[in-house]
Design a protein around this motif. Structure first.
Motif, PDB file in Angstrom:
ATOM      1  N   GLU A   1       0.829  -1.204   0.000  1.00  0.00           N
ATOM      2  CA  GLU A   1       0.000   0.000   0.000  1.00  0.00           C
ATOM      3  C   GLU A   1       0.866   1.257   0.000  1.00  0.00           C
ATOM      4  O   GLU A   1       0.577   2.228  -0.712  1.00  0.00           O
ATOM      5  CB  GLU A   1      -0.923  -0.004   1.220  1.00  0.00           C
ATOM      6  CG  GLU A   1      -2.045  -1.037   1.151  1.00  0.00           C
ATOM      7  CD  GLU A   1      -2.996  -0.918   2.328  1.00  0.00           C
ATOM      8  OE1 GLU A   1      -2.751  -0.051   3.197  1.00  0.00           O
ATOM      9  OE2 GLU A   1      -3.970  -1.677   2.370  1.00  0.00           O
ATOM     10  N   ALA A   2       1.924   1.250   0.802  1.00  0.00           N
ATOM     11  CA  ALA A   2       2.817   2.401   0.847  1.00  0.00           C
ATOM     12  C   ALA A   2       3.540   2.579  -0.488  1.00  0.00           C
ATOM     13  O   ALA A   2       3.771   3.707  -0.931  1.00  0.00           O
ATOM     14  CB  ALA A   2       3.826   2.236   1.981  1.00  0.00           C
ATOM     15  N   ARG A   3       3.884   1.463  -1.130  1.00  0.00           N
ATOM     16  CA  ARG A   3       4.525   1.553  -2.449  1.00  0.00           C
ATOM     17  C   ARG A   3       3.588   2.197  -3.462  1.00  0.00           C
ATOM     18  O   ARG A   3       4.021   2.955  -4.330  1.00  0.00           O
ATOM     19  CB  ARG A   3       4.946   0.164  -2.923  1.00  0.00           C
ATOM     20  CG  ARG A   3       6.066  -0.461  -2.099  1.00  0.00           C
ATOM     21  CD  ARG A   3       6.521  -1.791  -2.687  1.00  0.00           C
ATOM     22  NE  ARG A   3       7.376  -2.492  -1.752  1.00  0.00           N
ATOM     23  CZ  ARG A   3       6.957  -3.403  -0.887  1.00  0.00           C
ATOM     24  NH1 ARG A   3       5.676  -3.744  -0.876  1.00  0.00           N
ATOM     25  NH2 ARG A   3       7.784  -3.973  -0.051  1.00  0.00           N
ATOM     26  N   GLN A   4       2.303   1.883  -3.363  1.00  0.00           N
ATOM     27  CA  GLN A   4       1.326   2.470  -4.281  1.00  0.00           C
ATOM     28  C   GLN A   4       1.231   3.977  -4.079  1.00  0.00           C
ATOM     29  O   GLN A   4       1.147   4.744  -5.042  1.00  0.00           O
ATOM     30  CB  GLN A   4      -0.043   1.815  -4.081  1.00  0.00           C
ATOM     31  CG  GLN A   4      -1.124   2.309  -5.027  1.00  0.00           C
ATOM     32  CD  GLN A   4      -0.806   2.013  -6.479  1.00  0.00           C
ATOM     33  OE1 GLN A   4      -0.176   1.011  -6.785  1.00  0.00           O
ATOM     34  NE2 GLN A   4      -1.239   2.897  -7.373  1.00  0.00           N
ATOM     35  N   VAL A   5       1.232   4.417  -2.810  1.00  0.00           N
ATOM     36  CA  VAL A   5       1.200   5.855  -2.519  1.00  0.00           C
ATOM     37  C   VAL A   5       2.453   6.526  -3.067  1.00  0.00           C
ATOM     38  O   VAL A   5       2.395   7.595  -3.687  1.00  0.00           O
ATOM     39  CB  VAL A   5       1.074   6.093  -1.005  1.00  0.00           C
ATOM     40  CG1 VAL A   5       1.198   7.584  -0.689  1.00  0.00           C
ATOM     41  CG2 VAL A   5      -0.260   5.559  -0.485  1.00  0.00           C
ATOM     42  N   ALA A   6       3.615   5.895  -2.851  1.00  0.00           N
ATOM     43  CA  ALA A   6       4.872   6.453  -3.352  1.00  0.00           C
ATOM     44  C   ALA A   6       4.866   6.545  -4.870  1.00  0.00           C
ATOM     45  O   ALA A   6       5.370   7.513  -5.449  1.00  0.00           O
ATOM     46  CB  ALA A   6       6.050   5.601  -2.873  1.00  0.00           C
ATOM     47  N   TRP A   7       4.282   5.544  -5.528  1.00  0.00           N
ATOM     48  CA  TRP A   7       4.196   5.559  -6.983  1.00  0.00           C
ATOM     49  C   TRP A   7       3.328   6.715  -7.465  1.00  0.00           C
ATOM     50  O   TRP A   7       3.676   7.415  -8.422  1.00  0.00           O
ATOM     51  CB  TRP A   7       3.646   4.228  -7.477  1.00  0.00           C
ATOM     52  CG  TRP A   7       3.240   4.207  -8.920  1.00  0.00           C
ATOM     53  CD1 TRP A   7       1.978   4.144  -9.428  1.00  0.00           C
ATOM     54  CD2 TRP A   7       4.108   4.270 -10.064  1.00  0.00           C
ATOM     55  NE1 TRP A   7       1.997   4.154 -10.800  1.00  0.00           N
ATOM     56  CE2 TRP A   7       3.293   4.232 -11.213  1.00  0.00           C
ATOM     57  CE3 TRP A   7       5.493   4.349 -10.214  1.00  0.00           C
ATOM     58  CZ2 TRP A   7       3.817   4.277 -12.505  1.00  0.00           C
ATOM     59  CZ3 TRP A   7       6.023   4.396 -11.510  1.00  0.00           C
ATOM     60  CH2 TRP A   7       5.185   4.354 -12.627  1.00  0.00           C
TER      61      TRP A   7
END
Length: 223
Positions: A67-73
């Motif tokens: 989920e955090a990777r998606q936000v960072a993306w």
């Protein structure tokens, strides 16, 4: 066909049996399904520890999951596609256009954080949200608070005049270059946290760096 026949025979055998053997087979199948489900969940929620360098904060450790990777993306894409992070030479572009882009980036970043769920998985290290908030409050907000009112005052006092006639244009551009350099580091940090490969190639920044070297903030992640 062979696999289907084998499954059919197993199902037939199970339906024909009873007692302890039936309970053992049923429990084994249930256990296998639970194991598969837990493995899928573990892969989706796995945490990765990433170390990145952030302007004014040195090297920090961040902990991210999918989920955090998606936000960072999302933050990476919103940032990299704006003119506000592209270096503006003294004889290029307009300060008003770049400043408006910075305002848009500020609003989009804040909106992305508002609609995303806060990280609750972190017991140590920092989060993507913390990096984004620091980007807003340390880099974008001070620049916009200082220079937007001054540029607006010049525009209101001298309608129709070119901003190149603004006495403070050179000073504003100097501050803007510093903000853009820092913004670029944050953009690359978002890319690193999102797991983006060859982020500098996407930005076309490697050649712009002294010696054409890559960014020092892209070490490998540790799981």
């Amino acid at each position: 066909m062979i696999s289907g026949a084998a499954v059919g025979m197993c199902v037939y055998a199970i339906t024909r049996t009873g007692g302890t053997y039936l309970f053992a087979v049923t429990g084994g199948l249930a256990g296998a399904l639970v194991a598969v489900g837990l493995d899928v969940y573990r892969r989706a929620a796995r945490l990765t520890e990433v170390r990145v360098s952030v302007p004014q904060l040195s090297e920090l450790t961040f902990v991210v999951n999918n989920e955090a990777r998606q936000v960072a993306w999302q933050l990476f894409i919103e940032s990299v596609t704006r003119v506000s992070v592209q270096r503006l030479q003294d004889d290029e572009g307009l300060l008003r256009e770049t400043m408006s882009s910075l305002y848009g980036l500020f609003a989009t970043t804040r909106e992305t954080l508002k609609v995303s769920r806060p990280s609750t998985h972190v017991s140590a290290g920092l989060t993507v949200e913390a990096l984004a908030v620091n980007f807003l409050n340390t880099e974008l907000r001070p620049f916009l608070s200082k220079w937007h009112p001054r540029l607006r005052a010049f525009e209101d006092a001298h309608p129709g005049r070119s901003e190149s006639e603004w006495p403070q244009a050179s000073e504003c551009r100097a501050d803007l270059r510093e903000v853009q350099e820092h913004a670029l580091e944050y953009v690359l940090a978002f890319a690193r946290l999102a797991g983006v490969r060859d982020a500098e190639a996407m930005l076309g920044t490697a050649a712009a760096r002294p010696g054409g070297e890559g960014s020092p903030l892209l070490p490998s992640a540790r799981e």
